[in-house]
Design a protein around this motif. Structure first.
Motif, mmCIF file in Angstrom:
data_model
loop_
_atom_site.group_PDB
_atom_site.id
_atom_site.type_symbol
_atom_site.label_atom_id
_atom_site.label_comp_id
_atom_site.label_asym_id
_atom_site.label_seq_id
_atom_site.Cartn_x
_atom_site.Cartn_y
_atom_site.Cartn_z
ATOM 1 N N ALA A 88 7.979 -43.480 -14.635
ATOM 2 C CA ALA A 88 7.829 -42.297 -15.280
ATOM 3 C C ALA A 88 6.504 -42.133 -15.849
ATOM 4 C CB ALA A 88 8.597 -42.624 -16.746
ATOM 5 N N LEU A 89 5.476 -43.167 -15.710
ATOM 6 C CA LEU A 89 3.995 -42.878 -16.108
ATOM 7 C C LEU A 89 3.399 -42.128 -14.935
ATOM 8 C CD1 LEU A 89 3.264 -46.142 -18.141
ATOM 9 C CD2 LEU A 89 3.450 -44.044 -19.210
ATOM 10 N N ALA A 90 3.972 -42.479 -13.886
ATOM 11 C CA ALA A 90 3.165 -42.119 -12.631
ATOM 12 C C ALA A 90 3.642 -40.578 -12.410
ATOM 13 C CB ALA A 90 3.687 -42.806 -11.436
ATOM 14 N N LEU A 132 1.548 -47.193 -8.843
ATOM 15 C CA LEU A 132 0.712 -47.822 -9.822
ATOM 16 C C LEU A 132 -0.464 -46.848 -10.303
ATOM 17 C CD1 LEU A 132 0.296 -50.165 -11.655
ATOM 18 C CD2 LEU A 132 -0.544 -51.500 -9.839
ATOM 19 N N LEU A 133 -1.175 -46.776 -9.067
ATOM 20 C CA LEU A 133 -2.539 -45.859 -9.283
ATOM 21 C C LEU A 133 -2.236 -44.428 -9.923
ATOM 22 C CD1 LEU A 133 -5.389 -45.842 -8.982
ATOM 23 C CD2 LEU A 133 -5.127 -44.950 -6.744
ATOM 24 N N PRO A 134 -1.152 -43.738 -9.629
ATOM 25 C CA PRO A 134 -0.978 -42.313 -10.435
ATOM 26 C C PRO A 134 -0.626 -42.643 -11.881
ATOM 27 C CG PRO A 134 0.035 -42.443 -8.252
ATOM 28 C CD PRO A 134 -0.442 -43.615 -8.432
ATOM 29 N N ALA A 135 0.046 -43.685 -12.353
ATOM 30 C CA ALA A 135 0.390 -44.252 -13.491
ATOM 31 C C ALA A 135 -0.960 -44.521 -14.455
ATOM 32 C CB ALA A 135 1.384 -45.131 -13.428
ATOM 33 N N MET A 136 -1.972 -45.245 -13.686
ATOM 34 C CA MET A 136 -3.157 -45.589 -14.307
ATOM 35 C C MET A 136 -3.958 -44.365 -14.817
ATOM 36 S SD MET A 136 -4.082 -49.078 -11.831
ATOM 37 C CE MET A 136 -5.801 -49.172 -12.564
ATOM 38 N N ASN A 138 -2.908 -41.025 -14.975
ATOM 39 C CA ASN A 138 -2.251 -40.434 -16.153
ATOM 40 C C ASN A 138 -2.612 -40.983 -17.635
ATOM 41 O OD1 ASN A 138 -1.187 -38.571 -14.459
ATOM 42 N ND2 ASN A 138 1.171 -39.335 -14.036
ATOM 43 N N MET A 139 -2.516 -42.541 -17.395
ATOM 44 C CA MET A 139 -2.924 -43.024 -18.811
ATOM 45 C C MET A 139 -4.061 -42.760 -19.145
ATOM 46 S SD MET A 139 -0.240 -44.607 -19.991
ATOM 47 C CE MET A 139 -0.539 -46.226 -20.655
ATOM 48 N N GLN A 140 -4.993 -42.704 -18.195
ATOM 49 C CA GLN A 140 -6.548 -42.400 -18.438
ATOM 50 C C GLN A 140 -6.396 -41.066 -18.770
ATOM 51 O OE1 GLN A 140 -9.433 -44.592 -18.108
ATOM 52 N NE2 GLN A 140 -10.271 -42.869 -19.145
ATOM 53 N N ASN A 141 -5.881 -40.042 -18.242
ATOM 54 C CA ASN A 141 -6.016 -38.468 -18.613
ATOM 55 C C ASN A 141 -5.379 -38.506 -19.911
ATOM 56 O OD1 ASN A 141 -7.036 -38.042 -16.058
ATOM 57 N ND2 ASN A 141 -5.205 -37.355 -15.245
ATOM 58 N N ALA A 142 -4.531 -39.151 -20.296
ATOM 59 C CA ALA A 142 -3.792 -38.998 -21.813
ATOM 60 C C ALA A 142 -4.980 -39.673 -22.726
ATOM 61 C CB ALA A 142 -2.459 -40.019 -21.616
ATOM 62 N N LEU A 143 -5.797 -40.658 -22.492
ATOM 63 C CA LEU A 143 -6.814 -41.263 -23.313
ATOM 64 C C LEU A 143 -7.843 -39.934 -23.336
ATOM 65 C CD1 LEU A 143 -7.026 -45.037 -22.123
ATOM 66 C CD2 LEU A 143 -6.184 -43.958 -24.326
ATOM 67 N N ASP A 144 -8.191 -39.759 -22.244
ATOM 68 C CA ASP A 144 -9.376 -38.503 -22.259
ATOM 69 C C ASP A 144 -8.922 -37.199 -23.158
ATOM 70 O OD1 ASP A 144 -10.709 -39.938 -20.492
ATOM 71 O OD2 ASP A 144 -10.301 -38.657 -18.926
ATOM 72 N N SER A 155 -6.503 -50.313 -16.721
ATOM 73 C CA SER A 155 -6.526 -51.236 -15.436
ATOM 74 C C SER A 155 -5.063 -51.826 -15.152
ATOM 75 C CB SER A 155 -7.643 -52.463 -15.691
ATOM 76 O OG SER A 155 -7.827 -53.032 -14.382
ATOM 77 N N THR A 156 -4.885 -52.604 -14.367
ATOM 78 C CA THR A 156 -3.744 -53.528 -14.163
ATOM 79 C C THR A 156 -4.169 -54.810 -13.607
ATOM 80 O OG1 THR A 156 -1.812 -53.279 -12.680
ATOM 81 C CG2 THR A 156 -3.769 -52.895 -11.609
ATOM 82 N N VAL A 157 -3.094 -55.842 -13.794
ATOM 83 C CA VAL A 157 -3.218 -57.109 -13.656
ATOM 84 C C VAL A 157 -2.669 -57.461 -12.084
ATOM 85 C CG1 VAL A 157 -2.884 -59.429 -14.515
ATOM 86 C CG2 VAL A 157 -3.053 -57.501 -16.048
ATOM 87 N N HIS A 158 -3.452 -58.038 -11.423
ATOM 88 C CA HIS A 158 -3.110 -58.525 -9.910
ATOM 89 C C HIS A 158 -2.889 -60.073 -10.108
ATOM 90 C CE1 HIS A 158 -4.594 -54.586 -8.433
ATOM 91 N NE2 HIS A 158 -5.813 -54.629 -9.149
ATOM 92 N N SER A 159 -2.069 -60.402 -9.121
ATOM 93 C CA SER A 159 -1.970 -61.860 -8.770
ATOM 94 C C SER A 159 -2.915 -62.396 -7.639
ATOM 95 C CB SER A 159 -0.377 -62.120 -8.254
ATOM 96 O OG SER A 159 -0.369 -61.842 -7.044
ATOM 97 N N MET A 160 -3.159 -63.557 -7.609
ATOM 98 C CA MET A 160 -4.164 -64.042 -6.488
ATOM 99 C C MET A 160 -3.515 -63.734 -5.183
ATOM 100 S SD MET A 160 -7.086 -65.678 -7.361
ATOM 101 C CE MET A 160 -7.342 -66.548 -6.066
#
Length: 252
Positions: A88-90, A132-136, A138-144, A155-160
């Protein structure tokens, strides 16, 4: 596996080069989950944290009572989205605006949210990776739109597992099939000044000796992106094939 303690530490790795060394400071924080019995109240939890040197807390989802309790506490907050929210965020910028308007704006700046994690360890998941990237973004744009773009990072959390190998550290590389995707994430981090976030665990390093490598980021040209470790710890119990997962090792 079970981990001791339940709250795992996250540390900003001050291993940056150039100008980033001057602006980055190490910190110690704690991951806070509320899946358990007989948990202290948010207010009591905050008092406990204030009695320690812990400076930051990560919430896996918007825990509103805890966010409220952290107001004016001097403890900085990382808030995560649920993985299930990412589609949904994306796809809908209004979903990102609603998320920010509901979980951030009513409490900021008294509750000092400084970083939003969109998802946790899903960059390898084919169902989420492209979203994931489009969601990030959109979140950045909402903050702006809320005049918080320069104050709260995304950001997002990656595994090793995003690394194909990391031993020796100077040879660290991302999975070949994931390079283009990681370039997208790192380009976002670089453009917005947000950190690259990863969950390494020393237990697995003890078993197979992989080590997280700054070189993997540098090889793609993102020398100036910070690295934040959001989870680490040692399992206190495992199965028959995991002899090193013991309480004594966890205490050490």
């Amino acid at each position: 596996m079970a981990f001791l303690p339940d709250a795992s530490l996250f540390i900003l790795l001050n291993i940056l080069i150039g100008i980033n060394i001057a602006r980055s400071e190490p910190f110690i924080g704690i991951n806070y989950g509320n899946l358990g019995d007989n948990l202290p109240s948010p207010e009591d939890t905050v008092k406990l944290l204030q009695s320690t040197s812990i400076q930051k807390i990560r919430l896996y989802s918007p825990d509103i009572p805890m966010i409220k309790a952290l107001a004016n506490s001097g403890i900085d907050i990382v808030v995560g989205t649920q993985n299930s929210e990412i589609p949904a965020l994306a796809s809908d910028p209004n979903a990102a605006k609603t998320w920010i308007n509901t979980n951030v704006l009513p409490f900021y700046p008294a509750s000092n949210i400084f970083l939003i994690m969109v998802g946790n360890e899903i960059s390898l998941d084919e169902n989420f990776r492209k979203q994931l990237l489009p969601a990030m973004q959109n979140m950045q744009n909402a903050l702006d739109a809320g005049s918080l773009g320069g104050k709260i990072k995304v950001s997002t959390v990656h595994s090793m597992s995003v690394l194909s190998h990391s031993d020796p550290p100077s040879s660290g590389e991302f999975q070949t099939w994931l390079v283009d995707v990681m370039k997208g994430f790192l380009g976002f981090n670089n453009a917005t000044g947000s950190p690259f976030v990863i969950n390494p665990y020393p237990y697995y390093a003890y078993n197979s000796d992989p080590r997280p490598a700054r070189s993997a980021l540098n090889s793609l040209g993102y020398n100036n992106v910070e690295i934040v470790v959001t989870e680490t710890g040692w399992p206190s119990k495992g199965d028959d094939k995991e002899p090193w997962a013991t309480i004594d090792k966890a205490k050490d």
